[in-house]
Design an enzyme around this catalytic site. Structure first.
Site, PDB file in Angstrom:
ATOM      1  N   HIS A 138     119.118  67.962 -69.161  1.00  0.00           N
ATOM      2  CA  HIS A 138     117.848  68.049 -68.431  1.00  0.00           C
ATOM      3  C   HIS A 138     116.881  66.937 -68.823  1.00  0.00           C
ATOM      4  CE1 HIS A 138     119.294  72.135 -67.661  1.00  0.00           C
ATOM      5  NE2 HIS A 138     118.408  72.210 -66.691  1.00  0.00           N
ATOM      6  N   GLU A 147     122.132  71.829 -54.239  1.00  0.00           N
ATOM      7  CA  GLU A 147     121.545  70.502 -54.041  1.00  0.00           C
ATOM      8  C   GLU A 147     122.368  69.624 -53.105  1.00  0.00           C
ATOM      9  OE1 GLU A 147     121.803  71.930 -57.032  1.00  0.00           O
ATOM     10  OE2 GLU A 147     119.731  72.074 -57.755  1.00  0.00           O
TER      11      GLU A 147
END
Lengths: 459, 340
Positions: free
Chosen positions: A262, A193
Site C-alpha cells: 500500500h 478495479e
C-alpha cells in the site's frame, strides 16, 4: 490507580483530531467496550471505546475542542474512592502512564512535521491575478471543489469508484457529491478495479467524461491493462478517431505504516507512457487547478494525490474558474546556488531543506514540476543554467526514477552548465517496511536533501 | 461443437424475407472472399504481423447485425475484419489498414487488430483478450447515462470467456442494468486450446446465471437462428432489463492466425464442418431450393463481391504508406480551450 485516557490515532495518517462529543460524564462508571466519546478525524467521525474499567474521574479536554494532538491526555479514569484531581496531577506527570491499549499506535510522522511556517511562498504564479483573494483550503477540499465545479459545468462528467458515493469517499474526497449530483453521477462500484476501469474507459469512448477514483493507486495495478492498453493507446491506434477523456485519480505513494503493498509511488511508471498525461500536485491550489484542467482534458490523465497531503492547508485563490495548465512547473522559491526539483509530497522535503540551507547561507531555488507528462524541463534547465547544480527529490524508487530522467535531460541539454553531477534523492531501493523506524529509513528525508545539496555545492 | 442438423430441407425461418436472406448471403460471402484475399496478401508479404481470419464464422456477425438498429454499438477483439464489414465499413479502408497504408481506417497506425469507426459505431479492434468486454459495457453505460435506447454488442471468444474481467463486467452490467449483449463466439478453440481443455463448465453462457444474467446457446452456423436470438437479446436490453448472453456455437476453418499450423485438430474435423455445416452453403441451399434465387442470380452476386474485394486489394496496394510525420501525430487529442 488512575489511568490516563489518551487521544487515539484513528487512522494511519491522523496527527490530530476534534473531540466532537463526550458520551460519558464525570462520575459515570465505565466498562471496557463502552463508547466514551466521538472523535472526528480528517476522514470521519469515529466512536471511541473504553478499554479499561473505572469511574470517569475528570474530563481534561472539553467536547468541541479542535486540533487535539494524538496521545494528548483527554480524561482520567479513577478507581472507587480515588480523588480525581489528585489522580490527575500524579497521572499526568510520567509519560509512561499511557496505557498502550488505550492509545492505539501513535500516528507516525512519515513526512516529518507538517509543513513548517516556510518562507517559501511561491515566487511566481501567473495563473493567479494580483490582488486575488486567497482562502485557506485543505488539499482534500480543493479536490472536492474541483470535481464539484466541473460536474456542475458539464453533465457528461461523472465520478465512479469504491466508496465514493454513500460512504462519502474512503478519504472523504467526494464528501457531499452524492447529495448534490445524485446516484447517476456519483457511482459506488464493487471492488473490481480491472472491470470498472474498463467500463469507465468504454464510457469515455462513448462520449462521457469519467473521473475514476482508485481508493489508492496501488489498486490501479489491477486495472493497468485498461489504463495503458485501452485508455492511452486507442487514440493513436485509431488514427486520431477515438479519444478517451478520462481522469484516474487517487492517493499515491506512502501513507503511514501501511507496508509494502500500500506504499508505492507510481509517478515514474505512468510518466513513461505516451498517450497519458500525469499530474502530481503538492499544494491545494495546484490540486484544484490541475484537477479541473484534467477533467476538461480530452486525453486520459493520471492524477496522483497523496494521503498525507490531503489534510494540509494552503492558500487557494477565490476565483470563479481557477485552472492550472499542464506542463508548467512552478518556482516556489527563487535561489542562486542550487536547483531542487520535486513534485507532490517530495516538495515538503525540498522546501524544508531550502529553509534550513538558507540558514547556512546556501540559496536554493525550488521547482515544483506539478505535471510529469508533459514535463516542463525548460524551466528546470533555465534554473540550472543559473545555479549550475541540481538535486531532485521524490519518494519513488531510484532505478528508472523521475529524477533519473531529469538527470539525463540535464546531461544532454545543459551539460556545459553543470558544475557537479546531479544527485537524485529518492525512496530507498526496497519494498516499504512496516516497522516505524524502518519505514522512516526507507523514505527520503529532508536531511538527505540537505546533504545532497551540500555535496553538489561542495560545502 | 455446433449442434448437428440435417443439411437438407431446413425451411426458411419466418423472421427472414427473401430479400433479407439474399442480403445475408451477400454479406457472408463478402466476408469470406475478403478474408481469403487478406490471406493471399499476407502470403505475398503485403500484410504483416498478426492477421486473424474469420472464415467459417460469418453467420455470427451477419446474423447479429441483422438484429441491430442504427445507433447500436459494437466492439470486439482482434478477429475483427468481419465485424467491420458487417456494420458497413468500407472494404477499401479495412484492407488498406491491413496493408498499413494511409488509406486505412487508422491511417496505417492500427493494423489488422485495431480499427475504429465512429460513424458506424464500431469501437475496435482490441488486442488484449477480453479487454473489450468491460469497454463494451462502458459503451452501454454511456448510452444508458444519456438516456437513449441503444444497445452494445460485445463480441468475445471462448478463450476470453475465462478471463476474470469478463465476470467483473457481468456483475456490474447486471447490477446497473446495462444494455449490452455479450456475444461469446465459441469457435471451439482458444488459439490451440480446445474448450474442454480449458474449462469443465458444460457451457459458457450458463456462467451468467451466477450474476443473474439470462442467456442461451445459439447455432452459429445458421444465420437465421443467430438473427432470431439476437432479436430476443436486443429486445431484452432495450426493455431496460439489463444484459443478455448469447453463446454462439461456431467454427473457424483457418488457423488462429496466419502462422498457426493448426496441429491441435484433424484435417478431417475441419473438412467435416465445411461440408456439413457451412453457413454460406446453408443459405445458398435455401435460396435455391425455395426458388428465391437462381444459380445465375447467385453467380451474379459472387461476381459482384469478387469485384468489391479485388478493388479493395488494389486500393490497399496503391494507397501510400503513411507520411513519416504521422509517427508523432494522434498521441494526444487537441487541447480543449480553457475558459478564462
Amino acid at each position: 490507580m488512575a489511568t490516563e485516557v489518551l487521544m487515539p490515532a484513528l487512522s494511519p495518517t491522523m496527527e490530530e483530531g476534534t473531540l466532537a462529543k463526550w458520551l460519558v460524564k464525570e462520575g459515570d462508571t465505565v466498562s471496557s467496550g463502552d463508547i466514551m466519546a466521538e472523535i472526528e478525524t480528517d476522514k470521519a467521525t469515529m466512536e471511541f471505546e473504553a478499554v479499561d474499567e473505572g469511574i470517569m474521574g475528570k474530563i481534561l479536554i472539553a467536547e468541541g475542542t479542535e486540533g487535539v494532538k494524538v496521545n494528548t491526555p483527554i480524561a482520567i479514569l479513577v478507581e472507587e474512592g480515588e480523588d480525581a484531581d489528585a489522580a490527575a496531577s500524579s497521572a499526568s506527570a510520567p509519560a509512561e502512564s499511557s496505557a498502550p491499549a488505550e492509545a492505539p499506535a501513535p500516528a507516525p510522522e512519515t513526512s516529518s512535521a507538517p509543513v513548517p511556517a516556510v518562507a517559501s511562498v511561491p515566487a511566481e504564479d501567473p495563473e493567479i491575478p494580483e490582488g486575488t483573494e486567497m482562502k485557506k483550503t485543505t488539499v482534500r477540499e480543493a479536490l472536492r471543489d474541483a470535481m464539484a465545479e466541473e460536474m456542475r459545468r458539464e453533465g457528461a462528467v461523472y465520478l465512479m469508484g469504491e466508496e465514493v458515493a454513500e460512504y462519502q469517499g474512503a478519504y472523504k474526497i467526494s464528501q457531499g457529491l452524492l447529495d448534490e449530483f445524485g446516484a447517476k453521477r456519483v457511482i459506488d462500484t464493487p471492488i473490481t478495479e480491472h472491470g470498472f476501469a474498463g467500463i469507465a474507459v468504454g464510457s469515455a469512448m462513448g462520449g462521457l467524461k469519467p473521473i475514476v477514483e482508485f481508493m489508492t493507486f496501488n489498486f490501479a495495478m489491477q486495472a493497468m491493462d485498461q489504463i495503458i492498453n485501452s485508455a492511452a493507446k486507442t487514440l493513436y491506434m485509431s488514427g486520431g478517431q477515438m479519444g478517451c477523456p478520462i481522469v484516474f485519480r487517487g492517493p499515491n505513494g506512502a501513507a503511514a505504516r501501511v507496508a509494502a503493498q500500500h506504499s508505492q509511488d507510481y509517478a515514474a511508471w505512468f510518466m513513461q507512457v505516451p498517450g497519458l498525461k500525469v499530474a502530481m500536485p503538492y499544494s491545494a491550489a495546484d490540486a484544484k487547478g490541475l484537477l479541473k484542467s484534467a477533467i476538461r482534458d480530452p486525453n486520459p490523465v493520471i492524477f496522483l494525490e497523496n494521503e498525507i497531503l490531503y489534510g494540509r492547508s494552503f492558500d487557494v485563490p477565490v476565483m470563479d474558474d481557477f485552472t492550472v495548465p499542464f506542463g508548467k512547473a512552478r518556482i516556489w522559491r527563487e535561489g542562486t546556488d542550487v536547483t531542487i526539483v520535486s513534485f507532490g509530497i517530495g516538495m515538503t522535503y525540498a522546501l524544508q531543506a531550502a529553509d534550513k540551507l538558507a540558514e547556512d547561507g546556501i540559496s536554493a531555488e525550488v521547482v515544483d514540476l506539478r505535471t510529469l507528462r508533459p514535463m516542463d524541463t525548460d524551466t528546470v534547465i533555465r534554473s540550472v543554467m543559473k545555479t549550475n547544480r541540481c538535486v531532485t527529490v521524490e519518494e519513488g524508487w531510484p532505478q528508472g526514477s523521475v529524477g533519473g530522467y531529469i538527470s539525463a535531460v540535464l546531461m544532454q541539454q545543459a551539460f556545459d552548465y553543470l558544475d557537479a553531477p546531479v544527485i537524485n534523492c529518492t525512496g530507498k531501493d526496497v519494498p516499504m517496511p512496516y516497522a516505524e523506524n524502518l519505514e522512516k529509513l526507507a523514505l527520503v528525508t529532508t536531511d538527505e536533501v540537505i546533504a545532497a545539496v551540500k555535496q553538489v555545492t561542495y560545502r | 461443437m455446433a449442434t448437428r442438423r440435417s443439411t437438407k430441407k431446413t425451411p426458411a425461418k419466418s423472421n427472414v424475407s427473401k430479400e433479407e436472406l439474399l442480403e445475408y448471403y451477400r454479406e457472408m460471402l463478402l466476408i469470406r472472399r475478403f478474408e481469403e484475399k487478406a490471406g493471399q496478401l499476407y502470403g505475398m508479404g503485403l500484410i504483416g504481423g498478426f492477421c486473424h481470419l474469420y472464415i467459417g464464422q460469418e453467420a455470427v456477425v451477419v446474423g447479429l447485425e441483422a438484429a441491430a438498429k442504427d445507433g447500436d454499438k459494437r466492439v470486439t477483439s482482434y478477429r475483427d475484419h468481419a465485424h467491420m464489414l458487417a456494420c458497413g465499413m468500407d472494404p477499401n479502408g479495412v484492407m488498406a489498414e491491413l496493408t498499413g497504408r494511409e488509406g486505412g481506417y487508422s491511417r496505417g497506425k492500427g493494423g489488422s487488430m485495431h480499427m475504429f469507426s465512429k460513424e458506424k459505431h464500431f469501437y475496435g479492434g482490441h488486442g488484449i483478450v477480453a479487454a473489450q468486454v468491460p469497454l463494451g459495457a462502458g459503451l452501454a453505460f454511456a448510452d444508458k447515462y444519456k438516456g437513449n435506447d441503444n444497445v452494445t454488442f460485445v463480441y468475445f471468444g471462448d478463450g476470453a470467456a475465462n478471463q476474470g474481467q469478463v465476470y467483473e463486467t457481468y456483475n456490474m452490467a447486471e447490477l446497473w442494468d446495462l444494455p449490452v449483449v455479450f456475444v461469446i463466439e465459441n469457435n471451439q478453440y482458444a488459439m490451440g486450446t480446445a474448450v474442454k481443455r480449458s474449462t469443465k463448465s458444460p457451457s459458457l453462457w450458463e456462467r451468467g446465471a451466477a450474476y443473474g444474467i439470462p442467456g442461451e446457446e445459439v447455432d452459429g452456423m445458421d444465420v437465421m437462428a443467430v438473427k432470431a436470438a439476437g432479436e430476443k437479446a436486443v429486445a431484452h436490453c432495450r426493455a431496460g432489463k439489463g444484459p443478455y448472453i448469447l453463446e454462439v456455437m461456431t467454427y473457424r476453418y483457418r488457423g488462429h492466425s496466419m502462422s498457426d499450423p493448426a496441429k491441435y485438430r484433424t484435417r478431417e474435423e475441419v473438412q467435416k464442418m465445411r461440408e456439413e455445416r457451412d453457413a454460406i452453403e446453408h443459405v445458398r441451399e435455401i435460396l435455391l431450393q425455395g426458388k428465391h434465387a437462381t444459380e445465375d442470380d447467385l453467380k451474379g452476386i459472387d461476381k459482384e463481391i469478387k469485384a468489391v474485394v479485388n478493388e479493395s486489394a488494389e486500393f490497399a496496394k496503391d494507397s501510400p504508406l503513411p507520411a513519416v510525420d504521422q509517427l508523432y501525430t494522434d498521441i494526444y487529442a487537441a487541447e480543449i480551450p480553457q475558459e478564462a
